[in-house]
Structure formats: structure tokens, C-alpha cells
Design an enzyme around this catalytic site. Structure first.
Site, PDB file in Angstrom:
ATOM      1  N   CYS A  90       0.844  -1.196   0.000  1.00  0.00           N
ATOM      2  CA  CYS A  90       0.000   0.000   0.000  1.00  0.00           C
ATOM      3  C   CYS A  90       0.880   1.247   0.000  1.00  0.00           C
ATOM      4  O   CYS A  90       1.828   1.344   0.779  1.00  0.00           O
ATOM      5  CB  CYS A  90      -0.911   0.003   1.227  1.00  0.00           C
ATOM      6  SG  CYS A  90      -2.019   1.428   1.304  1.00  0.00           S
TER       7      CYS A  90
ATOM      8  N   ARG B 193     -12.463   1.414  -4.446  1.00  0.00           N
ATOM      9  CA  ARG B 193     -11.968   1.200  -3.082  1.00  0.00           C
ATOM     10  C   ARG B 193     -11.299   2.467  -2.558  1.00  0.00           C
ATOM     11  O   ARG B 193     -11.280   2.736  -1.360  1.00  0.00           O
ATOM     12  CB  ARG B 193     -10.969   0.037  -3.049  1.00  0.00           C
ATOM     13  CG  ARG B 193     -10.535  -0.291  -1.637  1.00  0.00           C
ATOM     14  CD  ARG B 193      -9.560  -1.463  -1.595  1.00  0.00           C
ATOM     15  NE  ARG B 193      -9.503  -2.000  -0.249  1.00  0.00           N
ATOM     16  CZ  ARG B 193      -8.790  -1.481   0.741  1.00  0.00           C
ATOM     17  NH1 ARG B 193      -8.061  -0.398   0.531  1.00  0.00           N
ATOM     18  NH2 ARG B 193      -8.804  -2.022   1.945  1.00  0.00           N
TER      19      ARG B 193
END
EC number: 1.1.1.205
Length: 476
Positions: free
Chosen positions: A299, A398
Site C-alpha cells: 500500500c 476502493r
């Protein structure tokens, strides 16, 4: 913003658990936990990433006593089929039984067995059971134009719906059969018990199962896709909202609509602060919180935006809100958990379960093929905000609605790790060892007994292996 109001957003490498006096042996540690009405033998969920969790991972996780959360970077039909595959993998009494009639041809029975990968078919007239036909029966029927009634076993051994696995096993052994039709008092077919399912139930006594004995499974959804949520509802045990930043009025309102209209338990996330947890648990009837923003190994949210909530800080913040409001909401640590040491710290800070991505990536059950590079085997592992994952478009929202035109994840390779069972067994063993050092017999005691200390960079370097060259690096 005044500098004296800065918070310390600590993470795993900033703290250490101190050893305590103990009478607890690791082998006696109880790691069971609950997320709503779902009881887990091990407090581990697999992350809904398209390089981590599809049906194979979900089946393996449930058999071990954990829970798999199916990714949503696919069509709703594909996600439903994955959920169905998990539910079909084990079921003490199979309810959606494929049947034939006495007037069907043997060739039709053979086709159904081949198409569905099954070895026997109950024979019914209307809803009443009149026989059973097996793969052996059709194999020896050389004339494919014969009818099922010509080769079926009439008046097969049957049982009632109250049958137990132990009783079914005894009956199968006594009559040397592999299938037991389950019928009502009037002789109508209710379901089917197979030797395979009895075997799996005995082989995995701690598996995560629903009321019908099927493996449990969860699925990730966008809070804005209520149609997908409704389509998945009959096949999953929990829905997990899959957004990077749940503390958003539009997201919260959309999630409330799903909770009100769909009727399946919901885990909300991701969140990273006390305020986000407070609002989620006071406004929504949820069973869990997915906690941590920007901490995953693939991430890049924190790097790209400068905004993040390290998992350990987020867990401590969320669990404080849960305690204050005395809510029965599970705190699920998500992100940055590479091994059992990080997981142990998360439990000490108030987590009820951990969600693993990187730790499970590269296993046989993770989606994707293996590749050989430099004599070693690898698998792809990518963040759901990576360009390649976003290119499939199903999970683009998302990271915002509508989607932002920036990537918040990367794609890389992880070493092939073999069976996920071996990986999880080692993880659980390390976790139990940590509980033993602290003196905690279970997760509740870990929360209350653990003593957490800040550790310096030098201290962290000292407790890691040092001053030697590991043999595996020499061999490289």
C-alpha cells in the site's frame, strides 16, 4: 494546528511486549475468538485481495478455523461462484442435491455426474425418493440408452434430518455405502450425506462452519454496490465493506442502507482513528471493524497522500471506542502484520482478530501461477490500489467514489511458500509462544495482562539477529 497537539501514531516497530511471570505453556493457549455470531478457532482472516483470497484460500482458512474474505475485483457472478464453491466444499447434509428421474437415460445421469464432479444421484419422482444411481452403476451400463430405473438401486438406506456425523459414519461402515439420502417422514428427499463430507468433518474438527455444517466464507463489497451485496447475501456469512477510508459520510450512509436492506452481518472498514470507530459503532449495526490505513506492504496511500493511520495506533484507538460504548464489535487489525510478533502486539492493544495479506501471499492456495526466476519460485502480490489491479476496474472505487486517477498500491513478487496450512501453523505457533511469554492464556488476558514498552531504534536492532551472516544469504 498547534505542535503541542501532535499525536504519536506508533506502529509495530515502535513498541515491544515485556515478558511477564507465567504459568501458561504455549500449547495451552486458547486463541479462539468471535466476530458477531461467527466463532473462530484461530483469530485470522485472509485479506480480500485478488492475489490472496479466492475459493481455495477461503476453503483452507475455514478448515483451519479462520475465515477467508473473497476479493471483489471480479464480476459479481465470479464472486458468487467462488462463494458457492466454498459452501459446496463441505456440507454434512447437502441441501441443493442434483437429482434424476427414473425415466432419464443413463447417458443423462453420466453427463450430470461428469459436469458436476459427483459420483451419485438420488432418483426422485416428484419429491419422493425412489432410488439412487452411482458412478459404478453407469460405468457398467454399456448400453447408454438404458433408463435410470433399469440400473438404479431401489429402496436405498435412508436417514432422517436429525442424523449426526457419528451415526452416519456407523451406518456407512455397516452397509458399505458412501451416500446416505436424507428424507422426511413422508419419504421426500431433504438432502444427502456423503462419506467425503463425514471424513472432512472428522478431519477438521475446529473448522469454521455454519449451522448446516458448511464452511463459512465472507465477501468484500463496495458500500455503493447494494446490488452486488444482495446477490451475494444467500451465499456468504458476512459482508466486508472494502474502502480505504470508511470515515466518510457517503460511505457510512451507503453502508447503513446495505445493513438495513440486505440482512447479512457487516464488517466495516477501513478506519484509523477513535472518532471513526466511535461513529461507525454508534451509527451502524456492525459486527466488526477493519482497522488500519496505509500500513500494508504493498500500500502506498501514506507515501502518495501523506495520510495514514498505522495499524497498531489504529487498533488502540478503535478498541478504546469499543470499550467506551461496551459494543460487541470485533476489532480486526489489518495491515503491516508480517508475522506473529506483529499480531501479538495487535492483540495486546485490543484486537480480536488479524487480517493477513502479505503473510499468506505466495502460498499454493493464493490465486495466480508460480514463476521461476533465478532458480527460485515466486508468485505475484499486488495492492488493490496498484495500476494492474485497478485496470480490472471492479475494485477501482476502493480508493474513492468516483475513482481517483492515482495509484495507491504497488505490484511485486513474493517467494513461493507452499501450503498455506504450513504457513498458518507456524504463525499460530509463534503467536502462542508470544502469549506464553506474556502470561496470557487467551486473547482477553492478552489485552489485560500485556505490558507494552516503547523501544528505541537501537533496541529494535539488538533484538533482531545481528553480527552474523545468515546461512541462507550466504547460499544466495
Amino acid at each position: 494546528m498547534r505542535i503541542d497537539r501532535f499525536e504519536f501514531a506508533f506502529t509495530f516497530n515502535d513498541v515491544i511486549l515485556l515478558p511477564g511471570k507465567t504459568e501458561i505453556e504455549p500449547s495451552n493457549v486458547d486463541l479462539t475468538t468471535r466476530i458477531g455470531n461467527i466463532a473462530l478457532s484461530i483469530p485470522i482472516l485472509s485479506s480480500p485481495m485478488d492475489t490472496v483470497t479466492e475459493e481455495e484460500m477461503s476453503i483452507a482458512m475455514a478448515r483451519m478455523g479462520g475465515l477467508g474474505i473473497l476479493h471483489r475485483n471480479c464480476s459479481v457472478e465470479e464472486q458468487v461462484n467462488m462463494a458457492k464453491a466454498v459452501k459446496r466444499a463441505e456440507s454434512f447434509i447437502i441441501r441443493d442435491v442434483i437429482t434424476v428421474s427414473p425415466e432419464d437415460s443413463v447417458e443423462e445421469a453420466r453427463r450430470l455426474m461428469r459436469e458436476h464432479g459427483i459420483s451419485g444421484l438420488p432418483v426422485i419422482v416428484g419429491r419422493k425418493l425412489v432410488g439412487i444411481v452411482t458412478r459404478r452403476d453407469v460405468y457398467f451400463a454399456e448400453n447408454g440408452s438404458l433408463l435410470v430405473k433399469d440400473i438404479m438401486t431401489k429402496d436405498p438406506i435412508t436417514v432422517g434430518p436429525e442424523i449426526t456425523p457419528q451415526e452416519a459414519r456407523k451406518i456407512m461402515a455397516r452397509y458399505k455405502i458412501e451416500k446416505l439420502p436424507v428424507v422426511s417422514e413422508s419419504g421426500e428427499l431433504i438432502g444427502l450425506v456423503t462419506a467425503k463430507d463425514v471424513f472432512y468433518r472428522e478431519s477438521h474438527p475446529f473448522a469454521t462452519r455454519d449451522e448446516e455444517g458448511r464452511l463459512r466464507v465472507g465477501a468484500a463489497i463496495s458500500p455503493f454496490d447494494i446490488d452486488r451485496a444482495k446477490t451475494l447475501a444467500p451465499y456468504v456469512d458476512v459482508l466486508v465493506t472494502d474502502v480505504a477510508h470508511f470515515h466518510n459520510e457517503n460511505v457510512i450512509s451507503a453502508t447503513k442502507r446495505i445493513i438495513d436492506e440486505v440482512g447479512v452481518p457487516v464488517i466495516a472498514g477501513n478506519i484509523g482513528t477513535y472518532e471513526a470507530a466511535e461513529e461507525a459503532i454508534t451509527r451502524l449495526d456492525i459486527i466488526g471493524l477493519r482497522v488500519g490505513i496505509g500500513s500494508g506492504s504493498i500500500c502506498t496511500t501514506g507515501e502518495v497522500t501523506g495520510v495514514a493511520a498505522p495499524t497498531l495506533y489504529a487498533v488502540a484507538s478503535a478498541s478504546e471506542a469499543v470499550r467506551k460504548y461496551s459494543k460487541d464489535v470485533a476489532v480486526i487489525a489489518d495491515g503491516g502484520i508480517r508475522g506473529p510478533g506483529e499480531a501479538a502486539k495487535a492483540f495486546a492493544m485490543g484486537a480480536d482478530a488479524v487480517m493477513l495479506g502479505y503473510a499468506l501471499a505466495g502460498t499454493k492456495e493464493a490465486p495466480g501461477s508460480t514463476m521461476m526466476i533465478g532458480g527460485k519460485m515466486y508468485k505475484i502480490y499486488r495492492g488493490m490500489g496498484s495500476p494492474s489491479a485497478r485496470s480490472k476496474r471492479f475494485a477501482m472505487d476502493r480508493y474513492s467514489k468516483p475513482s481517483k486517477d492515482i495509484a495507491e498500491g504497488i505490484e511485486g513478487l513474493v517467494p513461493y511458500r507452499g501450503d498455506v496450512t504450513t504457513v498458518v501453523d507456524r504463525f499460530v505457533a509463534g503467536l502462542k509462544a508470544a502469549f506464553g511469554y506474556v502470561g496470557a492464556a487467551n486473547i482477553s488476558e492478552m489485552k489485560s495482562k500485556a505490558r507494552v514498552a516503547l523501544i528505541s531504534h537501537s533496541g529494535m536492532s539488538e533484538i533482531a539477529p545481528h553480527d552474523v551472516k545468515p546461512l541462507e544469504k550466504i547460499s544466495d
